[in-house]
Scaffold this motif. Structure first.
Motif, PDB file in Angstrom:
ATOM      1  N   THR A 135      52.021  37.764  80.193  1.00  0.00           N
ATOM      2  CA  THR A 135      52.728  38.917  79.649  1.00  0.00           C
ATOM      3  C   THR A 135      51.878  40.180  79.647  1.00  0.00           C
ATOM      4  OG1 THR A 135      52.040  38.204  77.441  1.00  0.00           O
ATOM      5  CG2 THR A 135      54.237  37.520  78.184  1.00  0.00           C
ATOM      6  N   THR A 136      50.628  40.087  80.145  1.00  0.00           N
ATOM      7  CA  THR A 136      49.736  41.252  80.107  1.00  0.00           C
ATOM      8  C   THR A 136      50.045  42.240  81.223  1.00  0.00           C
ATOM      9  OG1 THR A 136      48.078  40.126  81.467  1.00  0.00           O
ATOM     10  CG2 THR A 136      47.883  39.912  79.074  1.00  0.00           C
ATOM     11  N   ASP A 137      49.643  43.492  81.006  1.00  0.00           N
ATOM     12  CA  ASP A 137      49.866  44.533  82.013  1.00  0.00           C
ATOM     13  C   ASP A 137      49.113  44.221  83.295  1.00  0.00           C
ATOM     14  OD1 ASP A 137      51.487  45.962  80.331  1.00  0.00           O
ATOM     15  OD2 ASP A 137      49.914  47.329  79.636  1.00  0.00           O
ATOM     16  N   GLN A 138      47.921  43.656  83.164  1.00  0.00           N
ATOM     17  CA  GLN A 138      47.108  43.338  84.347  1.00  0.00           C
ATOM     18  C   GLN A 138      47.826  42.327  85.237  1.00  0.00           C
ATOM     19  OE1 GLN A 138      43.164  42.064  83.308  1.00  0.00           O
ATOM     20  NE2 GLN A 138      42.265  42.903  85.179  1.00  0.00           N
ATOM     21  N   TYR A 139      48.394  41.295  84.614  1.00  0.00           N
ATOM     22  CA  TYR A 139      49.153  40.289  85.363  1.00  0.00           C
ATOM     23  C   TYR A 139      50.346  40.937  86.052  1.00  0.00           C
ATOM     24  CZ  TYR A 139      52.279  36.258  86.100  1.00  0.00           C
ATOM     25  OH  TYR A 139      53.130  35.326  86.646  1.00  0.00           O
ATOM     26  N   MET A 140      51.083  41.747  85.308  1.00  0.00           N
ATOM     27  CA  MET A 140      52.301  42.368  85.847  1.00  0.00           C
ATOM     28  C   MET A 140      51.983  43.297  87.013  1.00  0.00           C
ATOM     29  SD  MET A 140      54.682  41.170  83.671  1.00  0.00           S
ATOM     30  CE  MET A 140      56.072  42.206  83.273  1.00  0.00           C
ATOM     31  N   LYS A 141      50.915  44.090  86.859  1.00  0.00           N
ATOM     32  CA  LYS A 141      50.580  45.052  87.908  1.00  0.00           C
ATOM     33  C   LYS A 141      50.119  44.359  89.183  1.00  0.00           C
ATOM     34  CE  LYS A 141      49.372  48.885  84.828  1.00  0.00           C
ATOM     35  NZ  LYS A 141      48.275  49.686  84.221  1.00  0.00           N
ATOM     36  N   LYS A 142      49.301  43.314  89.023  1.00  0.00           N
ATOM     37  CA  LYS A 142      48.802  42.606  90.198  1.00  0.00           C
ATOM     38  C   LYS A 142      49.944  41.905  90.932  1.00  0.00           C
ATOM     39  CE  LYS A 142      43.973  41.847  88.863  1.00  0.00           C
ATOM     40  NZ  LYS A 142      43.336  42.346  90.086  1.00  0.00           N
ATOM     41  N   LEU A 143      50.879  41.330  90.193  1.00  0.00           N
ATOM     42  CA  LEU A 143      52.001  40.651  90.826  1.00  0.00           C
ATOM     43  C   LEU A 143      52.945  41.653  91.487  1.00  0.00           C
ATOM     44  CD1 LEU A 143      53.218  38.004  91.517  1.00  0.00           C
ATOM     45  CD2 LEU A 143      54.246  37.865  89.247  1.00  0.00           C
ATOM     46  N   GLU A 144      53.122  42.790  90.858  1.00  0.00           N
ATOM     47  CA  GLU A 144      53.952  43.839  91.467  1.00  0.00           C
ATOM     48  C   GLU A 144      53.343  44.306  92.783  1.00  0.00           C
ATOM     49  OE1 GLU A 144      55.695  48.336  90.503  1.00  0.00           O
ATOM     50  OE2 GLU A 144      54.637  47.202  88.954  1.00  0.00           O
ATOM     51  N   THR A 145      52.019  44.450  92.797  1.00  0.00           N
ATOM     52  CA  THR A 145      51.329  44.859  94.025  1.00  0.00           C
ATOM     53  C   THR A 145      51.529  43.834  95.134  1.00  0.00           C
ATOM     54  OG1 THR A 145      49.642  46.024  92.750  1.00  0.00           O
ATOM     55  CG2 THR A 145      49.078  45.439  95.011  1.00  0.00           C
ATOM     56  N   GLU A 146      51.455  42.552  94.779  1.00  0.00           N
ATOM     57  CA  GLU A 146      51.615  41.499  95.779  1.00  0.00           C
ATOM     58  C   GLU A 146      53.034  41.459  96.322  1.00  0.00           C
ATOM     59  OE1 GLU A 146      49.959  38.425  98.129  1.00  0.00           O
ATOM     60  OE2 GLU A 146      49.078  39.937  96.819  1.00  0.00           O
ATOM     61  N   LEU A 147      54.015  41.592  95.447  1.00  0.00           N
ATOM     62  CA  LEU A 147      55.414  41.619  95.886  1.00  0.00           C
ATOM     63  C   LEU A 147      55.650  42.779  96.843  1.00  0.00           C
ATOM     64  CD1 LEU A 147      57.190  40.810  92.510  1.00  0.00           C
ATOM     65  CD2 LEU A 147      57.556  39.549  94.621  1.00  0.00           C
ATOM     66  N   SER A 148      55.064  43.913  96.516  1.00  0.00           N
ATOM     67  CA  SER A 148      55.234  45.093  97.353  1.00  0.00           C
ATOM     68  C   SER A 148      54.545  44.928  98.702  1.00  0.00           C
ATOM     69  CB  SER A 148      54.679  46.311  96.617  1.00  0.00           C
ATOM     70  OG  SER A 148      54.760  47.465  97.414  1.00  0.00           O
ATOM     71  N   SER A 149      53.323  44.399  98.699  1.00  0.00           N
ATOM     72  CA  SER A 149      52.572  44.272  99.951  1.00  0.00           C
ATOM     73  C   SER A 149      53.198  43.249 100.904  1.00  0.00           C
ATOM     74  CB  SER A 149      51.122  43.887  99.662  1.00  0.00           C
ATOM     75  OG  SER A 149      51.047  42.587  99.109  1.00  0.00           O
ATOM     76  N   LEU A 150      53.856  42.226 100.347  1.00  0.00           N
ATOM     77  CA  LEU A 150      54.489  41.200 101.183  1.00  0.00           C
ATOM     78  C   LEU A 150      55.960  41.484 101.447  1.00  0.00           C
ATOM     79  CD1 LEU A 150      52.903  37.967  99.642  1.00  0.00           C
ATOM     80  CD2 LEU A 150      52.397  38.974 101.874  1.00  0.00           C
ATOM     81  N   ASN A 151      56.449  42.638 100.978  1.00  0.00           N
ATOM     82  CA  ASN A 151      57.839  43.056 101.210  1.00  0.00           C
ATOM     83  C   ASN A 151      58.869  42.092 100.626  1.00  0.00           C
ATOM     84  OD1 ASN A 151      57.439  45.549 102.582  1.00  0.00           O
ATOM     85  ND2 ASN A 151      56.894  44.429 104.445  1.00  0.00           N
ATOM     86  N   PHE A 152      58.635  41.692  99.367  1.00  0.00           N
ATOM     87  CA  PHE A 152      59.646  40.948  98.632  1.00  0.00           C
ATOM     88  C   PHE A 152      60.345  41.904  97.670  1.00  0.00           C
ATOM     89  CE2 PHE A 152      57.278  37.344 100.207  1.00  0.00           C
ATOM     90  CZ  PHE A 152      58.277  36.399 100.430  1.00  0.00           C
ATOM     91  N   PRO A 153      61.595  41.608  97.296  1.00  0.00           N
ATOM     92  CA  PRO A 153      62.404  42.601  96.568  1.00  0.00           C
ATOM     93  C   PRO A 153      61.960  42.814  95.130  1.00  0.00           C
ATOM     94  CG  PRO A 153      63.611  40.535  96.783  1.00  0.00           C
ATOM     95  CD  PRO A 153      62.369  40.391  97.609  1.00  0.00           C
ATOM     96  N   LEU A 154      62.043  44.091  94.716  1.00  0.00           N
ATOM     97  CA  LEU A 154      61.825  44.472  93.321  1.00  0.00           C
ATOM     98  C   LEU A 154      62.881  45.471  92.851  1.00  0.00           C
ATOM     99  CD1 LEU A 154      58.039  45.001  92.456  1.00  0.00           C
ATOM    100  CD2 LEU A 154      59.702  43.564  91.290  1.00  0.00           C
TER     101      LEU A 154
END
Length: 540
Positions: A95-114
């Motif tokens: 639930t931490t911001d660090q976890y959320m930001k890193k996962l958002e970056t990965e989703l974006s870099s691999l072109n998965f939907p957000l």
């Protein structure tokens, strides 16, 4: 004209009279279709209907035509995403911001939907939201086939998919959460403003973190209490007349339970139908490989050829080698011999960090002759295997260094062996002693052993990296021993401590013209035909 890159046909709407234009092309998706009996009308709906929301329960199989190349690409990219989800889940609180930001970056870099809106517009050179949702959908189904084969694989896949789903659901606005619930027939009633006001005190006292101010901002859902037993058990919701009043931030628990149930059933059905896929000689190896695939950088292409001197290896082993290679190197120096498992694992690693063929021959010869092998015997029994490893003998395949997964999952070491992963194959007490001998702090050792206990072997190695390099966050996900070495050298000074050997030494070791750059095809062959190397690496 259709060839080996035959189009895979995902046409399941005509399952009753399924016609295979290519047996290999369609059989895998016939298995997927078998999971969805009685859904032909739904399957006939348009793709826009299927992808009108950025999140789904994966209740309907894909309808696209897809090439074998795209099949593999989509599977590998989702596997990268799920492995990142696993690593982040162990390294950070979810639930931490660090976890959320890193996962958002990965989703974006691999072109998965957000994004929550579909649209067909895309940034120049980018990928449209529709294409991202299509990729998310198809890749999920491919990995179902790869990860339905054993209970351990199913458990791992479900856990990572649930963590990914939780993150994406929590990312949604209140409106889009409600849309998702209704679209998937989870028609939980939204509590009206009047009812919420009348129950204000009870809702605040029964819901964590709510106050009179925040209550106005939260939607509440009225859910049959039997669907919310986890929340009822932990007393996180208000109960009235057989209904649980669930705040917007807790509804994910209900949705996740439903998702887990659906996915568990789907994987069980896929596993029962899997023999139909395994009978196909092209698909079976691909699907089997995916469950333990290495998805990182290719270290078969040497970037530091000739930049490592043999005199540096001892020093580098204590500073920049992962524990598995440090362990093998120490055993080689002490025993002046390694059995074939150790020679393969360590030899390919040294090749990957930059040793030339001539250096490798000199290294192994000089060490073995200190033991029970004379120079003549080495040239007859072992030199060929070293040249073979560099693609100079036999099929002339340029073999790739072992990834962490291959080291972990390959043949475990027996008595007298020193290869393998110390975090996976060592007794915890022996591992503790080894870490103590390397001056790891007691608290650091406990952290490593906790990760080992949870079977997070690569994360344990990453923690070892952080402890030996005095950093709090390594800043990368460890997947390969050669990656460990590269990251260590970057941290220790951008590789400045790896000095070039003098030109005369380079020329005497090997003519550069003989070091041909391996092609992409050879690199793939190396992975497929590693067993061929084993036959040349046997002890006498």
């Amino acid at each position: 004209m259709m060839n080996d890159q035959a189009r895979f046909v995902w046409n399941v709407s005509s399952l009753a009279g399924f016609t295979l234009r290519k047996r290999q092309a369609a059989i895998v998706f016939k298995v997927i279709a078998m999971q969805f009996p009685g859904r032909r009308k739904k399957i006939g709906s348009s793709q826009n209907d299927l992808y009108d929301h950025c999140l789904q329960f994966y209740g309907q199989p894909p309808l696209d035509n897809i090439s074998l190349a795209e099949f593999e690409t989509l599977a590998v990219e989702r596997l990268k995403l799920l492995k990142t989800v696993e690593n982040l889940g162990v390294s950070y609180v979810k639930t931490t911001d660090q976890y959320m930001k890193k996962l958002e970056t990965e989703l974006s870099s691999l072109n998965f939907p957000l994004r929550t809106e579909l649209g067909e517009l895309k940034v120049q050179g980018g990928t449209s939201e529709y294409e991202k949702r299509r990729k998310d959908h198809i890749s999920h189904f491919i990995l179902r086939l790869a990860y339905c084969q054993t209970e351990d694989l199913r458990r791992w896949f479900i856990q990572q998919e649930m963590d990914l789903f939780r993150y994406r659901f929590n990312y949604l606005s209140s409106k889009h959460k409600t849309d998702f619930l209704h679209k998937n027939n989870l028609k939980y009633e939204t509590v009206s403003a009047e009812e919420k006001k009348s129950l204000k005190d009870k809702l605040i006292s029964s819901s964590y973190g709510l106050s009179g101010i925040t209550l106005e901002e939260y939607d509440f859902y009225k859910v049959p209490f039997q669907d919310a037993l986890d929340l009822v058990r932990t007393r996180k919701v208000y109960l009235l007349a057989g209904n649980a009043y669930i705040p917007n931030n807790e509804i994910v628990t209900i949705v996740l339970n439903d998702f887990r149930t659906r996915l568990s059933k789907a994987l069980a059905m896929t596993a029962r139908s899997l023999p139909a896929v395994q009978s196909d000689e092209r698909l079976q190896p691909l699907l089997s490989h995916l469950s333990h695939a290495y998805v990182g950088q290719d270290y078969s292409l040497q970037k530091n050829i000739g930049k490592i001197s043999l005199e540096q290896i001892d020093s580098l082993s204590s500073k920049s080698f992962p524990l598995c290679m440090r362990h093998v190197h120490k055993a080689l120096r002490e025993n002046h011999h390694l059995r074939h498992g150790g020679r393969m694992q360590y030899g390919l690693f040294l090749k990957g960090i930059g040793l030339t063929l001539q250096q490798a021959l000199q290294f192994w010869r000089s060490e073995f002759v200190k033991g029970k092998v004379d120079a003549d015997q080495f040239d007859k029994a072992y030199a060929y295997s070293v040249r073979h490893m560099f693609g100079k003998e036999g099929k002339r395949i340029d073999y790739t260094p072992y990834s962490c997964m291959k080291v972990i999952l390959s043949n475990p070491p027996s008595q007298g062996d020193y290869h393998g992963c110390p975090f996976r194959h060592s007794d915890p007490e022996l591992l503790k002693q080894k870490l103590q001998s390397y001056k790891i702090s007691p608290s650091g050792i406990n952290q490593v052993l906790e990760l080992v206990k949870g079977m997070h072997y690569q994360l344990a190695c990453q923690k070892y990296f952080e402890l030996t390099h005095s950093v709090e966050d390594a800043g990368f996900s460890l997947n390969h021993p050669n990656q460990y070495f590269t990251e260590s050298q970057k941290l220790l000074g951008g590789g400045r401590d790896i000095k070039k050997e003098v030109e005369m030494s380079q020329r005497s070791q090997e003519n550069p013209s003989n070091m041909s750059r391996p092609s992409q095809e050879s690199s793939k062959q190396a992975h497929e035909e590693m067993g061929d190397l084993d036959s040349f690496f046997q002890d006498e």
